[in-house]
Enzyme design. Structure first.
Site, PDB file in Angstrom:
ATOM      1  N   VAL A 132       0.917  -1.205   0.013  1.00 20.16           N
ATOM      2  CA  VAL A 132       0.134   0.082   0.068  1.00 20.16           C
ATOM      3  C   VAL A 132       0.855   1.255   0.041  1.00 20.16           C
ATOM      4  O   VAL A 132       1.542   1.589   1.010  1.00 20.16           O
ATOM      5  CB  VAL A 132      -0.800  -0.005   1.178  1.00 20.16           C
ATOM      6  CG1 VAL A 132      -1.730   1.330   1.184  1.00 20.16           C
ATOM      7  CG2 VAL A 132      -1.892  -1.388   1.172  1.00 20.16           C
ATOM      8  N   ASP A 133       1.112   2.017  -1.065  1.00 20.69           N
ATOM      9  CA  ASP A 133       1.668   3.248  -1.313  1.00 20.69           C
ATOM     10  C   ASP A 133       0.921   4.255  -0.888  1.00 20.69           C
ATOM     11  O   ASP A 133      -0.425   4.483  -1.469  1.00 20.69           O
ATOM     12  CB  ASP A 133       2.246   3.290  -2.646  1.00 20.69           C
ATOM     13  CG  ASP A 133       3.146   2.182  -3.093  1.00 20.69           C
ATOM     14  OD1 ASP A 133       3.871   1.561  -2.143  1.00 20.69           O
ATOM     15  OD2 ASP A 133       3.192   1.619  -4.375  1.00 20.69           O
ATOM     16  N   HIS A 134       1.412   5.430  -0.063  1.00 23.25           N
ATOM     17  CA  HIS A 134       0.304   6.521   0.213  1.00 23.25           C
ATOM     18  C   HIS A 134       1.028   7.625   0.277  1.00 23.25           C
ATOM     19  O   HIS A 134       2.378   7.828   0.287  1.00 23.25           O
ATOM     20  CB  HIS A 134      -0.280   6.282   1.608  1.00 23.25           C
ATOM     21  CG  HIS A 134       0.609   6.168   2.555  1.00 23.25           C
ATOM     22  ND1 HIS A 134       1.009   7.264   3.379  1.00 23.25           N
ATOM     23  CD2 HIS A 134       1.467   5.068   3.304  1.00 23.25           C
ATOM     24  CE1 HIS A 134       2.123   6.805   4.209  1.00 23.25           C
ATOM     25  NE2 HIS A 134       2.421   5.653   4.370  1.00 23.25           N
TER      26      HIS A 134
END
Length: 251
Positions: A132-134
């Site tokens: 999960v890149d945020h």
């Protein structure tokens, strides 16, 4: 949050489309690190217990996984190997598994519940890692190019519900900055998911990895901590002894 016996510290190696190892800054600027085979051999000598290799161009460029190349990498790797980049179909994973890959990292695939379910059904949830890149409170895919419309927590929870057994939580803004990790987001997500969270993005020294564990992560991961030394970011592939010591003799 999962209760584990001891923390893990995981080097993350980034492959580009030319099969070179690079380190990025905020998913943009790239620094050449070296030949992947040489770096893997160095980590073997350091007795690293786990390694993650991500092809950062495969998803954006849409090219197929070079299974022969991955087999060569896995053949040099004396520790458990996680691999990601361009995974869109469960059928891609059979040759990876045969060649020694133990965990499959899905990036854009983290939004595909059917893919995660299929992977978990065949290989078990413990082999499926959702990345999960945020940035700015939003989850992105395809190297930070496309906004999923979800928060990092929402995407992490959806991936876990679909069958992911681990979640990599990566801060795009802090990637390569070496100034510390997003501890608030790590704590928030780790507290709300029932599987191990791997914190990635922003670590530049051992203390930053330890802080991520204190914030709730089951594992601290980094490229910069194991690739650079000093203010001028000289390339030096290493694995500090105090990480091994702090983990009770291993990761």
């Amino acid at each position: 949050m999962s209760d584990i016996a001891r923390p893990r510290y995981i080097p993350v190696l980034l492959l580009d489309r030319h099969r070179r190892l690079v380190k990025t800054v905020a998913f943009g600027e790239r620094t050449y690190i070296g030949d992947p085979f040489n770096v893997i051999r160095l980590f073997n000598e350091k007795e690293v217990d786990e390694l993650c290799i991500l092809d950062i161009d495969a998803g954006r460029d849409g090219y197929e996984i070079d299974h022969g190349f991955v087999a060569e990498l896995a053949g040099e790797c004396f520790m458990p190997l996680a691999y990601g980049g361009g995974l869109r179909d469960v059928r891609q994973c059979a040759p990876l598994a045969r060649n020694g890959v133990e965990k499959f990292v899905v990036g854009a695939g983290a939004t595909d519940a059917a893919l995660i379910d299929a992977l978990a059904s065949v290989y078990g949830s413990s082999s499926v890692v959702a990345c999960v890149d945020h940035r700015d409170g939003r989850a992105f895919v395809d190297g930070g190019q496309h906004d999923t419309g979800l928060s990092p927590l929402d995407l992490a929870q959806a991936a876990v519900a679909a069958g992911a057994g681990e979640v990599i939580l990566q801060s795009i803004e802090r990637d390569g900055a070496r100034t510390g990790m997003d501890l608030a987001m790590i704590a928030k997500v780790a507290d709300e998911i029932p599987v191990p969270l791997i914190a990635l993005g922003g670590a530049g020294e051992v203390a930053h990895l330890a802080e991520s564990i204190e914030a709730g992560a089951a594992a601290g991961a980094s490229g910069s901590t194991f690739s650079f030394i000093g203010r001028l970011r000289a390339v030096l592939v290493t694995y500090p002894e105090d990480l091994t010591d702090s983990a009770g003799g291993g990761l």
